[in-house]
Design a protein around this motif. Structure first.
Motif, mmCIF file in Angstrom:
data_model
loop_
_atom_site.group_PDB
_atom_site.id
_atom_site.type_symbol
_atom_site.label_atom_id
_atom_site.label_comp_id
_atom_site.label_asym_id
_atom_site.label_seq_id
_atom_site.Cartn_x
_atom_site.Cartn_y
_atom_site.Cartn_z
ATOM 1 N N VAL A 180 0.796 -1.184 -0.051
ATOM 2 C CA VAL A 180 0.202 -0.032 0.009
ATOM 3 C C VAL A 180 0.879 1.162 0.123
ATOM 4 N N SER A 181 0.919 1.930 -1.350
ATOM 5 C CA SER A 181 1.926 3.219 -1.237
ATOM 6 C C SER A 181 0.936 4.200 -0.787
ATOM 7 N N ASP A 182 1.559 4.927 0.293
ATOM 8 C CA ASP A 182 0.574 5.980 1.145
ATOM 9 C C ASP A 182 1.153 7.323 0.755
ATOM 10 N N GLY A 183 1.273 7.799 -0.446
ATOM 11 C CA GLY A 183 1.904 8.868 -0.992
ATOM 12 C C GLY A 183 2.880 8.533 -2.268
ATOM 13 N N MET A 184 3.379 9.757 -2.630
ATOM 14 C CA MET A 184 4.326 9.570 -3.992
ATOM 15 C C MET A 184 5.514 10.623 -3.805
ATOM 16 N N ILE A 185 6.932 10.030 -4.053
ATOM 17 C CA ILE A 185 7.671 10.713 -4.071
ATOM 18 C C ILE A 185 7.960 11.389 -5.442
ATOM 19 N N CYS A 186 8.110 12.688 -5.364
ATOM 20 C CA CYS A 186 7.695 13.605 -6.779
ATOM 21 C C CYS A 186 9.213 13.686 -7.390
ATOM 22 N N SER A 187 9.017 13.627 -8.789
ATOM 23 C CA SER A 187 10.164 14.386 -9.676
ATOM 24 C C SER A 187 9.806 15.587 -10.164
ATOM 25 N N ALA A 188 10.608 16.283 -10.909
ATOM 26 C CA ALA A 188 10.314 17.757 -11.261
ATOM 27 C C ALA A 188 9.019 17.646 -12.455
ATOM 28 N N LYS A 189 9.159 16.845 -13.355
ATOM 29 C CA LYS A 189 8.246 16.729 -14.257
ATOM 30 C C LYS A 189 6.754 16.544 -13.438
ATOM 31 N N GLU A 190 6.735 15.833 -12.458
ATOM 32 C CA GLU A 190 5.362 15.485 -12.164
ATOM 33 C C GLU A 190 4.907 16.863 -11.216
ATOM 34 N N LEU A 191 5.793 17.828 -10.761
ATOM 35 C CA LEU A 191 5.547 18.926 -10.212
ATOM 36 C C LEU A 191 5.338 20.203 -11.510
ATOM 37 N N ASP A 192 5.664 19.694 -12.522
ATOM 38 C CA ASP A 192 5.604 20.742 -13.353
ATOM 39 C C ASP A 192 6.814 21.945 -13.433
ATOM 40 N N LEU A 193 7.677 21.297 -12.898
ATOM 41 C CA LEU A 193 9.067 22.337 -12.814
ATOM 42 C C LEU A 193 9.954 21.997 -13.619
ATOM 43 N N GLY A 194 9.876 21.080 -14.446
ATOM 44 C CA GLY A 194 10.831 20.743 -15.591
ATOM 45 C C GLY A 194 10.326 19.590 -16.400
ATOM 46 N N GLU A 195 11.473 19.022 -17.106
ATOM 47 C CA GLU A 195 11.270 17.940 -17.971
ATOM 48 C C GLU A 195 11.864 16.577 -17.248
ATOM 49 N N ASP A 196 12.774 16.981 -16.183
ATOM 50 C CA ASP A 196 13.221 15.441 -15.750
ATOM 51 C C ASP A 196 12.334 14.689 -15.198
ATOM 52 N N HIS A 197 12.109 13.707 -15.767
ATOM 53 C CA HIS A 197 11.384 12.599 -15.270
ATOM 54 C C HIS A 197 12.070 11.147 -14.935
ATOM 55 N N ASP A 198 13.090 11.040 -15.099
ATOM 56 C CA ASP A 198 13.951 10.012 -14.993
ATOM 57 C C ASP A 198 14.433 9.760 -13.237
ATOM 58 N N GLY A 199 14.254 10.957 -12.662
ATOM 59 C CA GLY A 199 14.899 10.756 -11.082
ATOM 60 C C GLY A 199 13.743 11.731 -10.412
ATOM 61 N N ILE A 200 13.719 11.213 -9.080
ATOM 62 C CA ILE A 200 13.061 12.226 -8.188
ATOM 63 C C ILE A 200 13.948 13.308 -7.856
ATOM 64 N N ILE A 201 13.226 14.375 -7.293
ATOM 65 C CA ILE A 201 13.895 15.832 -6.802
ATOM 66 C C ILE A 201 14.735 15.265 -5.382
ATOM 67 N N VAL A 202 15.976 15.363 -5.275
ATOM 68 C CA VAL A 202 16.640 15.217 -3.915
ATOM 69 C C VAL A 202 17.128 16.559 -3.604
ATOM 70 N N LEU A 203 16.686 16.751 -2.245
ATOM 71 C CA LEU A 203 17.188 18.010 -1.655
ATOM 72 C C LEU A 203 18.506 17.985 -1.106
ATOM 73 N N SER A 204 19.370 19.053 -1.009
ATOM 74 C CA SER A 204 20.427 18.980 -0.483
ATOM 75 C C SER A 204 20.640 19.365 0.912
ATOM 76 N N PRO A 205 20.860 18.645 1.868
ATOM 77 C CA PRO A 205 20.673 19.002 3.357
ATOM 78 C C PRO A 205 21.708 20.168 3.785
ATOM 79 N N ASP A 206 22.858 20.293 2.997
ATOM 80 C CA ASP A 206 23.680 21.458 3.272
ATOM 81 C C ASP A 206 23.211 22.641 2.881
ATOM 82 N N ASP A 207 22.239 22.744 1.956
ATOM 83 C CA ASP A 207 21.730 23.995 1.206
ATOM 84 C C ASP A 207 20.344 24.343 1.694
#
Length: 857
Positions: free
Chosen positions: A127-154
């Protein structure tokens, strides 16, 4: 298409508070920048930061590997049976993250662009309780191959924090369409300037030269040599090159969160500080830049054309064979231990050897100005649609390199530490600004609006021109960012655009007198109308084919139709040739329709085919940016192969539909033959048919279509069963193809003369002739027609048709009986039985003379 975040645009122009993307679009369309889409505000519901605490890869039966993850989303975690909070379980198909990474999670109840509602659902056994998002799924760009990874340093964020504000998803982003002549609008600077023209808002130019930018190059900077001694296109390939060294910078570290957010909003994926800074400055000012790993570059930098056999592995990992016209960035030709390397394709893409890596600390920043024609041809030749190439091929402001390089260095030092060398290389060979003499009354004369001299000069001054008004003429110095303004009418267009197209009156022009359609145009329309009346549907297919399509039609290896013109830059690698006959592309259209369930078809197409001769030579490649000479145009025209116009049709399934009246009738080879003859009748050419054999038709059910002089102009009949099977078409598919130009060449040029309709009754005669099996019915029909129309019989034949073909007793073996119906009529009298019998006897006699035919008993 550039994307314009409103908050970024507001840094360069006074944007009223509360301005929406729709309002901005309405303001920009008045100056010719059209809206494509609005992005960034289409995410609703819970979108939060999550931390991956577990990641378990699982191989599926279909071969796909998914990740079963546990993601900590803070206060949004699910409640366990004991009342405690535990991370949510989410299925994710991407693989570019690890345990401990911060990601963006859409929780149940969120709605992503599309719209796409997120809910808990069972998939892949969990049971998938949500979705980890890529840039394309959020309409932020065309990158659909990988999800958005936020840098903890920045990124100052913890699990459960709102991700919409972090990613700027609460901000609207306007995507606009920029015409090729407005390349300066591929930047925030250019769009802000246009917004100021539209609304009168104050514009602040971010590319104003600073005092440091005005200082000449000291000469002790990183050495650069431009060796484009004999430019291919009549202008230098590189007329300005700025370079500066930055040392001790954290080049591969993350860029600041605000910069990553803006790049993401603009449709670009953040990579590292060095790459993000160059991309950010390019988007802001419009000047492409490139950062080299200084450790991998040896002075001097040499800008030159490619030599024989040179190759380059570009940043996308592709090894490319270089063309002599490619403008290259190379390093020293005499470095110890190796020859000089190719570092990149100028203005298009850098090389893999000198790219910034994890170990890079020292950078060489390049900001140059390249010839638009050279960049455009290189980008198309190697099929690299880069952001830098898009800007260079439309024209970049030659004043920008020094400003852009300084801005990039400032950002690198501010966010990556290090120091910059004091010396700056600035090799400047740019041409003086363009000067255009504009008659001041020309805008009013061309546009039809009575613009005053003051309105014209104020408008041109507003767009950055320097205007000197003389006696009825203005001497206009064009701004450096407008390379599209080269002749007076370009300036007239600017006056009309900024003064408002809505001010131009709507006046219907008076149609000039003309002679209407040409004879050939009328004839072609007549053919199309006749075929449409016969039940055909006209289609249009692309004229590009590949060798595999000729194979499917079983064309022999030495068939002239396989000798085709090959394109250097085809739309598809699978179809690099121009078609040599219509059926090859028309059958693809039929195949597509059959695949979608339409099996009863009658399609026809009229179009050009390309038939190069055996000694055809490739077209000469003319230089760009200069007017070709008469000899060059003649050579180009001489290399154009013949392109006759053909007409072709295909019929599948039922020709006559089934219903309560019967089971219908399947299309057969006679329908294809009749359609071919109809083409001739519609233009007054009496085509004839005889047995033939040519691919892709069935050898026993193919007719050659001939002109009255016997010239073969096409074929008609049933397609070969192997061709039908290869194309997955319905059984017994039939087709025809004719050289329409050849048919029209012998069509009568005089109007058809009407013949009075006889008021006297017709006489009808039927004859059945027995001939050998190998005598074509068409030949026998011609003999009967010749005999019935002979001078002895008189000109009485009104209609002749075949109504029966019979084999069997009492017809001898190896023979067949063909029955004809003759309709006879005289214009001035009722025919006697003797006159009708004379026509009948003459027809039988001619058939006997030619083919040994005898009357059936």
């Amino acid at each position: 298409m550039p994307r314009i975040p409103l908050t970024w645009l507001a840094e360069h122009v006074d944007l009223p508070a509360g301005t929406t993307a729709e309002q901005l679009a309405a303001d920009l369309v008045r100056v010719g920048l059209e809206e494509e889409a609005v992005h960034g505000a289409a995410v609703t519901g819970p979108l939060v930061v999550g931390r991956v605490v577990e990641r378990t890869p699982e191989q599926q039966k279909n071969g796909k590997t998914i990740n079963w993850c546990r993601v900590d989303v803070g206060s949004h975690n699910e409640v366990a049976d004991d009342g405690t909070l535990r991370p949510r379980g989410i299925v994710c198909g991407a693989h570019n993250f690890e345990v401990g990474d911060l990601v963006v999670v859409a929780l149940p109840g969120a709605v992503l662009p599309g719209p796409f509602a997120i809910a808990s659902r069972r998939t892949y056994g969990h049971v998938s309780d949500g979705m980890i998002c890529s840039a394309k799924e959020l309409d932020l760009g065309e990158d659909h191959d990988g999800i958005i990874v936020l840098s903890p340093d920045d990124v100052d964020a913890a699990p459960g924090d709102d991700a919409k504000a972090l990613l700027g998803l609460g901000e609207e982003v306007l995507e606009i369409n920029v015409t090729p002549d407005r390349g300066y609008c591929f930047s925030m600077r250019g769009v802000a300037r246009e917004y100021g023209h539209s609304t009168g808002a104050a514009f602040r130019d971010p590319a104003v030269l600073a005092e440091a930018d005005a200082r000449p190059s000291t000469g002790d900077g990183f050495e650069v040599q431009v060796e484009d001694r004999e430019p291919v296109h009549g202008v230098p390939g590189c007329d300005r090159f700025v370079a500066q060294v930055v040392r001790g910078v954290r080049a591969h570290g993350p860029s600041p969160a605000w910069m990553q957010r803006r790049l993401t909003q603009a449709g670009m994926r953040p990579i590292s500080l060095a790459v993000d800074v160059t991309n950010y400055v390019m988007l802001d000012l419009g000047q492409p830049l490139h950062a080299y790993d200084l450790a991998q570059v040896s002075a001097p930098i040499v800008v030159r054309r490619a030599g024989p056999g040179e190759q380059l592995r570009t940043l996308d990992g592709t090894l490319r064979d270089l063309h002599p016209e490619d403008l290259l960035i190379t390093d020293s030709p005499a470095r110890v231990g190796r020859a000089g390397r190719v570092l990149g394709l100028a203005g298009v893409m850098g090389g893999a050897e000198s790219e910034v890596t994890d170990a890079t600390t020292d950078l060489l920043i390049e900001a140059a100005h390249f010839d638009p024609v050279s960049v455009a041809r290189t980008a198309r030749r190697h099929r690299i649609p880069s952001e830098a190439g898009r800007r260079f091929e439309r024209g970049v402001d030659p004043r920008l390199p020094r400003v852009a390089a300084r801005r990039a260095v400032e950002l690198l030092l501010q966010h990556g530490g290090g120091t910059a060398d004091e010396s700056v290389t600035d090799l400047d060979r740019t041409a003086p600004p363009t000067v255009v003499d504009l008659p001041l009354d020309l805008p009013a004369r061309l546009v039809g609006v009575p613009y005053t001299t003051q309105e014209v000069t104020e408008t041109l001054t507003d767009i950055g021109c320097s205007v000197e008004v003389g006696d009825g003429t203005a001497r206009v110095t064009v701004p450096s960012w407008r390379p599209d303004l080269v002749v007076p009418v370009d300036l007239v267009e600017e006056v009309a655009r900024l003064r408002g197209y809505d001010a131009i009156p709507s006046v219907v022009p008076q149609a000039p007198a003309g002679r209407g359609l040409t004879r050939a145009q009328l004839a072609r329309r007549g053919v199309a109308d006749a075929l449409a009346a016969a039940g055909f549907v006209e289609v249009l297919s692309y004229p590009f084919v590949g060798a595999h399509q000729h194979d499917a039609l079983a064309l022999p290896s030495d068939d002239a139709r396989r000798h085709a013109v090959r394109l250097l830059n085809p739309l598809s690698d699978e179809q690099p040739e121009m078609r040599t006959h219509l059926l090859v592309t028309l059958l693809e259209t039929v195949r597509r329709n059959v695949g979608r369930g339409l099996t009863d078809l009658a399609l026809v197409e009229t179009g050009l085919v390309t038939r190069p001769g055996p000694a055809a030579s490739p077209a000469p490649q003319l230089p760009g940016g200069v007017l070709p000479t008469a000899d060059q145009l003649a050579a180009l025209d001489g290399a154009v192969p013949p392109q006759p116009r053909h007409v072709a049709g295909v019929l599948t399934g039922l020709r006559e539909p089934a219903g309560w009246w019967g089971s219908g009738r399947r299309a057969d080879h006679t329908d294809a033959v009749e359609a071919a003859l109809l083409v001739g009748r519609s233009v007054g050419v009496p085509l004839t048919v005889s047995a033939g054999a040519v691919a892709p038709w069935h050898p026993g059910r193919t007719a050659e279509v001939r002109l009255p002089d016997g010239t073969v102009v096409g074929h008609a009949g049933e397609l070969h069963p192997r061709v039908v099977a290869a194309l997955e078409l319905p059984a017994r598919t039939v087709a025809f193809e004719l050289d329409l130009d050849a048919v029209l060449a012998v069509a009568p040029t005089e109007p058809v003369q009407a013949v009075p309709v006889s008021t006297f009754p017709p006489a009808k005669e039927d004859i059945a002739l027995v001939v050998a099996e190998d005598v074509p019915v068409g030949d026998l029909l011609a003999a009967v027609r010749a005999g019935a129309s002979s001078s002895e019989a008189g000109d009485l034949l009104e209609e002749l048709r075949v109504f029966d073909v019979y084999r069997g007793a009492p017809v001898p073996d190896g023979h067949k009986s063909v029955a004809f119906s003759l309709r006879l009529r005289a214009a001035d009298r009722t025919l006697t039985s003797a006159e009708a019998a004379a026509v009948r006897e003459s027809a039988v006699a001619e058939a006997h003379r030619r083919h040994g035919a005898s009357l059936r008993a």
